[in-house]
Design an enzyme around this catalytic site. Structure first.
Site, PDB file in Angstrom:
ATOM      1  N   SER A  22       0.839  -1.192   0.000  1.00  0.00           N
ATOM      2  CA  SER A  22       0.000   0.000   0.000  1.00  0.00           C
ATOM      3  C   SER A  22       0.881   1.251   0.000  1.00  0.00           C
ATOM      4  O   SER A  22       1.667   1.449  -0.923  1.00  0.00           O
ATOM      5  CB  SER A  22      -0.974  -0.038   1.191  1.00  0.00           C
ATOM      6  OG  SER A  22      -1.982   0.944   1.047  1.00  0.00           O
ATOM      7  N   GLU A  30      -2.276  -2.703  -7.582  1.00  0.00           N
ATOM      8  CA  GLU A  30      -3.452  -3.034  -6.784  1.00  0.00           C
ATOM      9  C   GLU A  30      -4.064  -1.740  -6.278  1.00  0.00           C
ATOM     10  O   GLU A  30      -3.410  -0.695  -6.270  1.00  0.00           O
ATOM     11  CB  GLU A  30      -3.080  -3.960  -5.618  1.00  0.00           C
ATOM     12  CG  GLU A  30      -2.054  -3.400  -4.635  1.00  0.00           C
ATOM     13  CD  GLU A  30      -2.630  -2.529  -3.532  1.00  0.00           C
ATOM     14  OE1 GLU A  30      -3.847  -2.597  -3.268  1.00  0.00           O
ATOM     15  OE2 GLU A  30      -1.852  -1.767  -2.936  1.00  0.00           O
ATOM     16  N   HIS A  67      -5.160  -5.377  -1.011  1.00  0.00           N
ATOM     17  CA  HIS A  67      -5.828  -5.261   0.287  1.00  0.00           C
ATOM     18  C   HIS A  67      -6.792  -6.434   0.482  1.00  0.00           C
ATOM     19  O   HIS A  67      -8.013  -6.272   0.580  1.00  0.00           O
ATOM     20  CB  HIS A  67      -6.564  -3.931   0.380  1.00  0.00           C
ATOM     21  CG  HIS A  67      -5.653  -2.744   0.469  1.00  0.00           C
ATOM     22  ND1 HIS A  67      -4.897  -2.280  -0.593  1.00  0.00           N
ATOM     23  CD2 HIS A  67      -5.370  -1.922   1.515  1.00  0.00           C
ATOM     24  CE1 HIS A  67      -4.197  -1.221  -0.211  1.00  0.00           C
ATOM     25  NE2 HIS A  67      -4.466  -0.986   1.052  1.00  0.00           N
TER      26      HIS A  67
END
Length: 349
Positions: free
Chosen positions: A143, A245, A319
């Site tokens: 992330s 992502e 996630h």
């Protein structure tokens, strides 16, 4: 763009994808830079916990320590771990100092980020890249941690790892993949997608554009990748398999970020694109930004379907509960026939 034109674009991209030869892309022949591999982890090693972005709670600290103990590691951290400065942990300079010190400490064999959140990009100017390169060790997170992985790849030439943070859900799938990459590496490792149903992926594995290609893995969270374009920390994607992502972004935002990447030339010489699960990235049903919208898959096919390289959606990273551990900088193969990624070399020594 009017919807009928948008769908025509998607249809044309689909036809192009269907006729794309199932052979290695000539875009995978770029020479890779010389990279440093960290030492593999062993049971009993000491892992340092750091918070280079947002803060964690006391409960999250306790969960993090338990998670690492359950993985077979000892745990260390500094008193900076639990500091709080607005939505950050410590101030920028202190968060950077914490990471620098953990790389320098000889009693630390690996470093795991406790969480992402926001703030990693702000500490990039304060990192000691020579120190990091001279003291290579496993650094893992995802992330917001994408910013660290970019900068360390570019300035320290160290392979880092897109994988769990310490407050992640360490499912048996995630633990097995973590161990296969970081503790028990093999020369080649085929990454088998999760079949547990835990990853909230209504599209499953979707081939957006067919093909087979090899290249270095590079990428991370789409928002962070887009935000680094134009900075001195941005990296060249030539010959690379770009992995991306995202989490809780509506389709128009995905469209905007991919469009930025396209217009910045980020895909022009890429070997392929590996997409994880873009979790909760559909139009907001209760408070939509627009009265009409495209689906996530509409956008991905429109923006990525005509690149002329293999593009595969729905791989087990992001996630999600069941995560791959992906080495940022390691050679890999993307194959839309098998619908898999394969690591082509051990990423640790």
């Amino acid at each position: 763009m009017r919807r009928r034109n948008f769908i025509k674009t998607i249809s044309a991209a689909s036809v192009a994808a269907a006729t794309f030869p199932k052979s290695f892309s000539d875009k995978s022949n770029f020479k890779s830079k010389s990279l440093i591999k960290p030492a593999r982890l062993k049971n009993g090693d000491t892992i340092a916990l750091v918070t280079p972005g947002s803060y964690i709670t006391q409960q999250e600290k306790e969960e993090s320590i338990k998670n690492l103990y359950d993985l077979g590691f000892r745990v260390t951290y500094s008193d900076r771990l639990m500091q709080k400065n607005g939505y950050f942990s410590a101030i920028d300079e202190e968060r950077a100092a914490d990471l620098n010190e953990m790389f320098e400490r000889q009693d630390v064999q690996g470093i795991m980020c406790a969480r992402g959140g926001y703030g990693c990009a702000r500490i990039l100017p304060y990192l000691d890249y020579d120190l990091i390169g001279n003291n290579p060790k496993v650094l893992i997170g995802f992330s917001d941690v994408t910013a660290l992985q970019y900068a360390i790849y570019k300035n320290s030439s160290l392979i880092t790892f897109h994988g769990p943070v310490s407050i992640s859900t360490f499912s048996s799938f995630s633990v097995r993949n973590f161990n296969n990459v970081l503790l028990n590496p093999t020369f080649e490792l085929e990454l088998l997608n999760s079949t547990t149903g835990n990853n909230y992926n209504p599209y499953g594995i979707t081939v957006i554009s067919e093909g087979i290609a090899e290249g270095e893995l590079a990428g991370g969270n789409l928002s962070i990748v887009a935000s680094l374009i134009g900075t001195k920390y941005d990296i060249d994607f030539s010959g690379k398999i770009i992995f991306l992502e995202e989490f809780i972004e509506e389709p128009y935002r995905i469209d905007r970020m991919l469009t930025q990447m396209i217009q910045a030339g980020k895909f022009e010489n890429a070997a392929g694109v590996a997409l994880g699960v873009f979790k909760l990235c559909e139009p907001n049903k209760t408070n939509p930004s627009f009265n009409g919208s495209f689906s996530l898959m509409d956008v991905l096919k429109d923006r990525l379907g005509n690149l002329g390289v293999p593009v595969l959606y729905g791989l087990s990273f992001g996630h999600v509960a069941d995560k791959f551990t992906l080495p940022f900088g390691s050679m890999a193969e993307i194959n839309t026939q098998t619908e898999r990624l394969k690591l082509l070399d051990a990423a640790v020594t």
